[in-house]
Design a protein around this motif. Sequence first.
Motif, mmCIF file in Angstrom:
data_model
loop_
_atom_site.group_PDB
_atom_site.id
_atom_site.type_symbol
_atom_site.label_atom_id
_atom_site.label_comp_id
_atom_site.label_asym_id
_atom_site.label_seq_id
_atom_site.Cartn_x
_atom_site.Cartn_y
_atom_site.Cartn_z
ATOM 1 N N SER A 1 0.820 -1.118 -0.159
ATOM 2 C CA SER A 1 -0.018 -0.044 -0.063
ATOM 3 C C SER A 1 0.781 1.165 -0.160
ATOM 4 O O SER A 1 1.865 1.292 0.606
ATOM 5 C CB SER A 1 -0.784 -0.026 1.217
ATOM 6 N N LEU A 2 0.476 2.394 -0.484
ATOM 7 C CA LEU A 2 1.148 3.574 -0.659
ATOM 8 C C LEU A 2 0.585 4.487 0.692
ATOM 9 O O LEU A 2 1.384 5.305 0.869
ATOM 10 C CB LEU A 2 0.647 4.436 -1.600
ATOM 11 N N HIS A 3 -0.196 3.910 1.462
ATOM 12 C CA HIS A 3 -0.795 4.777 2.807
ATOM 13 C C HIS A 3 0.508 4.839 3.705
ATOM 14 O O HIS A 3 0.463 6.219 3.989
ATOM 15 C CB HIS A 3 -2.021 4.157 3.196
ATOM 16 N N ALA A 4 1.215 4.318 3.904
ATOM 17 C CA ALA A 4 2.199 4.336 4.930
ATOM 18 C C ALA A 4 3.090 5.415 4.467
ATOM 19 O O ALA A 4 3.719 6.328 5.262
ATOM 20 C CB ALA A 4 2.924 3.314 5.427
ATOM 21 N N ASP A 5 3.484 5.458 3.234
ATOM 22 C CA ASP A 5 4.588 6.165 2.602
ATOM 23 C C ASP A 5 3.932 7.830 2.331
ATOM 24 O O ASP A 5 5.051 8.562 2.464
ATOM 25 C CB ASP A 5 4.895 5.718 1.176
ATOM 26 N N ILE A 6 2.730 7.845 2.063
ATOM 27 C CA ILE A 6 2.277 9.288 2.213
ATOM 28 C C ILE A 6 1.774 9.889 3.531
ATOM 29 O O ILE A 6 1.617 10.961 3.418
ATOM 30 C CB ILE A 6 0.914 9.305 1.175
ATOM 31 N N ARG A 7 1.616 9.047 4.416
ATOM 32 C CA ARG A 7 1.314 9.646 5.990
ATOM 33 C C ARG A 7 1.961 10.920 5.952
ATOM 34 O O ARG A 7 3.177 10.951 6.083
ATOM 35 C CB ARG A 7 1.467 8.712 6.856
ATOM 36 N N GLY A 8 1.317 11.988 6.459
ATOM 37 C CA GLY A 8 1.967 13.405 6.781
ATOM 38 C C GLY A 8 2.386 14.149 5.323
ATOM 39 O O GLY A 8 2.926 15.056 5.516
ATOM 40 N N ARG A 9 2.296 13.500 4.377
ATOM 41 C CA ARG A 9 2.922 13.996 2.894
ATOM 42 C C ARG A 9 1.695 14.401 2.125
ATOM 43 O O ARG A 9 1.731 15.182 1.062
ATOM 44 C CB ARG A 9 3.554 13.112 2.376
ATOM 45 N N ALA A 10 0.405 13.951 2.507
ATOM 46 C CA ALA A 10 -0.879 13.993 1.436
ATOM 47 C C ALA A 10 -1.869 14.256 2.339
ATOM 48 O O ALA A 10 -2.146 13.826 3.478
ATOM 49 C CB ALA A 10 -0.786 12.949 0.522
ATOM 50 N N LEU A 11 -2.911 15.054 1.935
ATOM 51 C CA LEU A 11 -4.243 14.992 2.567
ATOM 52 C C LEU A 11 -5.015 14.027 2.603
ATOM 53 O O LEU A 11 -5.445 13.735 3.524
ATOM 54 C CB LEU A 11 -5.039 16.186 1.819
ATOM 55 N N ALA A 12 -5.019 13.131 1.499
ATOM 56 C CA ALA A 12 -5.408 11.951 1.347
ATOM 57 C C ALA A 12 -4.903 11.187 0.282
ATOM 58 O O ALA A 12 -4.290 11.455 -0.751
ATOM 59 C CB ALA A 12 -7.115 12.141 0.909
ATOM 60 N N CYS A 13 -5.578 9.882 0.114
ATOM 61 C CA CYS A 13 -5.030 8.905 -0.664
ATOM 62 C C CYS A 13 -6.218 8.174 -1.118
ATOM 63 O O CYS A 13 -7.045 7.397 -0.156
ATOM 64 C CB CYS A 13 -3.895 7.863 -0.306
ATOM 65 N N TYR A 14 -6.619 8.225 -2.597
ATOM 66 C CA TYR A 14 -7.998 7.431 -2.927
ATOM 67 C C TYR A 14 -7.282 6.160 -4.096
ATOM 68 O O TYR A 14 -6.701 6.558 -5.036
ATOM 69 C CB TYR A 14 -8.676 8.260 -3.582
ATOM 70 N N ASP A 15 -7.608 5.093 -3.674
ATOM 71 C CA ASP A 15 -7.231 3.734 -4.485
ATOM 72 C C ASP A 15 -8.605 3.634 -5.280
ATOM 73 O O ASP A 15 -9.187 2.723 -4.611
ATOM 74 C CB ASP A 15 -7.137 2.645 -3.812
ATOM 75 N N LEU A 16 -8.848 4.291 -6.261
ATOM 76 C CA LEU A 16 -10.100 4.106 -7.094
ATOM 77 C C LEU A 16 -10.408 2.724 -7.404
ATOM 78 O O LEU A 16 -11.692 2.320 -7.502
ATOM 79 C CB LEU A 16 -9.934 5.103 -8.460
ATOM 80 N N ALA A 17 -9.411 1.821 -7.586
ATOM 81 C CA ALA A 17 -9.729 0.430 -8.208
ATOM 82 C C ALA A 17 -10.007 -0.459 -6.992
ATOM 83 O O ALA A 17 -10.846 -1.180 -7.235
ATOM 84 C CB ALA A 17 -8.384 -0.256 -8.839
ATOM 85 N N GLU A 18 -9.868 0.357 -5.754
ATOM 86 C CA GLU A 18 -10.452 -0.412 -4.686
ATOM 87 C C GLU A 18 -11.891 0.353 -4.166
ATOM 88 O O GLU A 18 -12.716 -0.530 -3.491
ATOM 89 C CB GLU A 18 -9.546 -0.438 -3.298
ATOM 90 N N LEU A 19 -12.192 1.228 -4.904
ATOM 91 C CA LEU A 19 -13.319 1.869 -4.281
ATOM 92 C C LEU A 19 -14.540 1.575 -5.343
ATOM 93 O O LEU A 19 -15.643 1.741 -4.947
ATOM 94 C CB LEU A 19 -13.261 3.398 -4.435
ATOM 95 N N GLY A 20 -13.932 1.193 -6.708
ATOM 96 C CA GLY A 20 -15.066 0.874 -7.589
ATOM 97 C C GLY A 20 -14.565 0.339 -8.842
ATOM 98 O O GLY A 20 -13.533 -0.065 -8.843
ATOM 99 N N GLN A 21 -15.845 0.003 -9.942
ATOM 100 C CA GLN A 21 -15.354 -0.287 -11.488
ATOM 101 C C GLN A 21 -14.610 0.790 -12.004
ATOM 102 O O GLN A 21 -14.980 2.008 -11.803
ATOM 103 C CB GLN A 21 -16.446 -0.991 -11.806
#
Length: 141
Positions: A27-47
């Motif tokens: 996952s990219l979430h640990a890498d962006i913690r504190g560096r981005a407002l949010a992370c959206y993995d569109l492929a995990e959220l929908g088609q």
Amino acid sequence: MEIMRSLSSEYAFVLITTEQLSEAQGSLHADIRGRALACYDLAELGQQEAFIPMMRTLKLTYSPDLVWICNGSPWQCDNASTLRDVFADIPIVDQEAYDADQGWIRRYHEPGIQSFDRFIAINRKIRDVFTERLNMDPCPN
């Protein structure tokens, strides 16, 4: 991630991915913690059919000043014209990171990709393709 790390004190980043990550990629979430407002993995959220509506919503939510594509996916190439329509009022910068012979380079001349405002090469090989094969100005105004 390195660019986000370097610029996170000056700019607010929202990371949006369109490719599902494999377990080996993690996952990219640990890498962006504190560096981005949010992370959206569109492929995990929908088609994929939902990606453009989701991007429209994210645009309204965050009002970005710039879209920065890092190593565009096949979906992004297929939908480049629609992405341009969604982000018609803001610049799109396309940073290509890998192969200078296959993938994105074979689709560079498509109108949707041509509609992007700037292109970034991350290495000499890709820069040479941009400047020598595609006749791009290495430092556009």
